[in-house]
Write a protein that holds these residues in place. Structure first.
Motif, mmCIF file in Angstrom:
data_model
loop_
_atom_site.group_PDB
_atom_site.id
_atom_site.type_symbol
_atom_site.label_atom_id
_atom_site.label_comp_id
_atom_site.label_asym_id
_atom_site.label_seq_id
_atom_site.Cartn_x
_atom_site.Cartn_y
_atom_site.Cartn_z
ATOM 1 N N LEU A 181 0.833 -1.203 0.000
ATOM 2 C CA LEU A 181 0.000 0.000 0.000
ATOM 3 C C LEU A 181 0.871 1.257 0.000
ATOM 4 N N PHE A 182 1.860 1.291 0.898
ATOM 5 C CA PHE A 182 2.730 2.468 0.983
ATOM 6 C C PHE A 182 3.638 2.586 -0.237
ATOM 7 N N LEU B 70 5.523 9.792 -6.878
ATOM 8 C CA LEU B 70 6.809 10.169 -7.470
ATOM 9 C C LEU B 70 6.726 10.290 -8.988
ATOM 10 N N THR B 71 5.878 9.495 -9.606
ATOM 11 C CA THR B 71 5.759 9.557 -11.069
ATOM 12 C C THR B 71 4.892 10.724 -11.527
ATOM 13 N N ALA B 72 4.203 11.365 -10.580
ATOM 14 C CA ALA B 72 3.373 12.529 -10.907
ATOM 15 C C ALA B 72 3.579 13.577 -9.820
ATOM 16 N N ILE B 73 4.847 13.916 -9.575
ATOM 17 C CA ILE B 73 5.190 14.753 -8.423
ATOM 18 C C ILE B 73 4.591 16.150 -8.530
ATOM 19 N N VAL C 62 7.025 19.179 1.397
ATOM 20 C CA VAL C 62 6.219 18.069 1.914
ATOM 21 C C VAL C 62 5.873 17.106 0.785
ATOM 22 N N ALA C 63 5.484 17.647 -0.370
ATOM 23 C CA ALA C 63 5.151 16.797 -1.514
ATOM 24 C C ALA C 63 6.352 15.985 -1.987
ATOM 25 N N LEU C 64 7.538 16.532 -1.864
ATOM 26 C CA LEU C 64 8.747 15.800 -2.264
ATOM 27 C C LEU C 64 9.164 14.779 -1.206
ATOM 28 N N ALA C 65 8.997 15.118 0.059
ATOM 29 C CA ALA C 65 9.460 14.236 1.141
ATOM 30 C C ALA C 65 8.492 13.092 1.420
ATOM 31 N N LEU C 66 7.210 13.352 1.314
ATOM 32 C CA LEU C 66 6.223 12.349 1.698
ATOM 33 C C LEU C 66 6.380 11.018 0.962
ATOM 34 N N PRO C 67 6.529 10.985 -0.362
ATOM 35 C CA PRO C 67 6.704 9.693 -1.030
ATOM 36 C C PRO C 67 7.984 8.966 -0.602
ATOM 37 N N VAL C 68 9.025 9.712 -0.285
ATOM 38 C CA VAL C 68 10.270 9.093 0.175
ATOM 39 C C VAL C 68 10.050 8.436 1.538
ATOM 40 N N VAL C 69 9.342 9.129 2.418
ATOM 41 C CA VAL C 69 9.025 8.571 3.736
ATOM 42 C C VAL C 69 8.145 7.334 3.565
ATOM 43 N N GLU C 70 7.176 7.398 2.650
ATOM 44 C CA GLU C 70 6.309 6.237 2.406
ATOM 45 C C GLU C 70 7.116 5.040 1.894
ATOM 46 N N LEU C 71 8.084 5.282 1.026
ATOM 47 C CA LEU C 71 8.950 4.186 0.562
ATOM 48 C C LEU C 71 9.775 3.610 1.707
ATOM 49 N N GLY D 96 -5.345 12.405 -2.937
ATOM 50 C CA GLY D 96 -3.912 12.382 -3.165
ATOM 51 C C GLY D 96 -3.271 11.051 -2.830
ATOM 52 N N CYS D 97 -4.080 10.065 -2.487
ATOM 53 C CA CYS D 97 -3.546 8.760 -2.070
ATOM 54 C C CYS D 97 -2.763 8.083 -3.195
ATOM 55 N N PHE D 98 -3.351 8.066 -4.371
ATOM 56 C CA PHE D 98 -2.726 7.431 -5.526
ATOM 57 C C PHE D 98 -2.917 8.333 -6.733
ATOM 58 N N ARG D 99 -2.022 8.283 -7.659
ATOM 59 C CA ARG D 99 -2.150 9.038 -8.903
ATOM 60 C C ARG D 99 -2.564 8.028 -9.975
ATOM 61 N N ASP D 100 -2.299 8.299 -11.196
ATOM 62 C CA ASP D 100 -2.523 7.362 -12.300
ATOM 63 C C ASP D 100 -3.976 6.899 -12.415
#
Length: 186
Positions: free
Chosen positions: A21-22, A30-33, A54-63, A107-111
């Motif tokens: 999930l994360f 990250l693919t639609a930053i 925050v938008a840049l850091a959040l996906p890194v934290v999720e990974l 904002g949970c998922f893109r695509d």
């Protein structure tokens, strides 16, 4: 029942589900930053100057959370961090729903997996946060598992994730079908 809760197969399945999930959420962001940056700004909870970091850091934290959940020594702290993130996301959604801003994307998922925010989504995040805390609580008493526990747990977690996405997509379809189409060029 107590023994079942401490089965490594169960904890691996739950850990894998949460990790997928994360990871999926992080990769799609990250693919639609730039789009995700717009989503963060649209929540109107942060000063504009903080929205991009925050938008840049959040996906890194999720990974990092996803990876931590798959490493036994890091799984409990990663599960606690996952619970905190999910609770924070739920709070951000609740604030906007309470403001009457239900038309914005979570904002949970893109695509193509855009979802309007709702109280149901707040409840979903609370349930997922509870699941993450359950994982953290179960891990210290879970017996060591073998390769078969890991393999079956990974398959179960993947199945849970597929079911989760199916339910999310069906919910998104019903929301889109209920939307009024905009009039085209007159």
């Amino acid at each position: 029942m107590q023994d079942l809760l401490h089965e490594p197969l169960l904890t691996w399945g739950l850990r894998c589900f949460l990790a997928l999930l994360f990871a999926t959420a992080a990769i799609s962001k990250l693919t639609a930053i730039e789009e995700f940056h717009g989503v963060v700004r649209n929540f109107r909870l942060l000063p504009d100057g903080l929205a991009r970091p925050v938008a840049l850091a959040l996906p890194v934290v999720e990974l990092a959370v996803a990876a931590g959940l798959m490493v036994t020594a890091l799984a409990a702290p990663a599960a606690i961090l996952a619970a905190l993130l999910l609770a924070g996301f739920g709070l951000a959604i609740a604030i906007n729903v309470a403001r009457g801003r239900r038309q914005i994307d979570c904002g949970c998922f893109r695509d193509g997996m855009k979802q309007r925010i709702s109280w149901l989504m707040v409840a979903r995040n609370a349930g997922l946060a509870g699941l993450a805390l359950l994982i953290a609580a179960l891990l210290p008493a879970t017996r060591a598992g073998g390769a078969l526990d890991l393999l079956v747990g990974l398959m179960a977690g993947t199945l849970f994730m597929l079911l989760y996405f199916t339910v999310s997509m069906l919910g998104g379809l019903s929301a889109r079908q209920g939307a009024t189409p905009s009039p085209k060029g007159r």
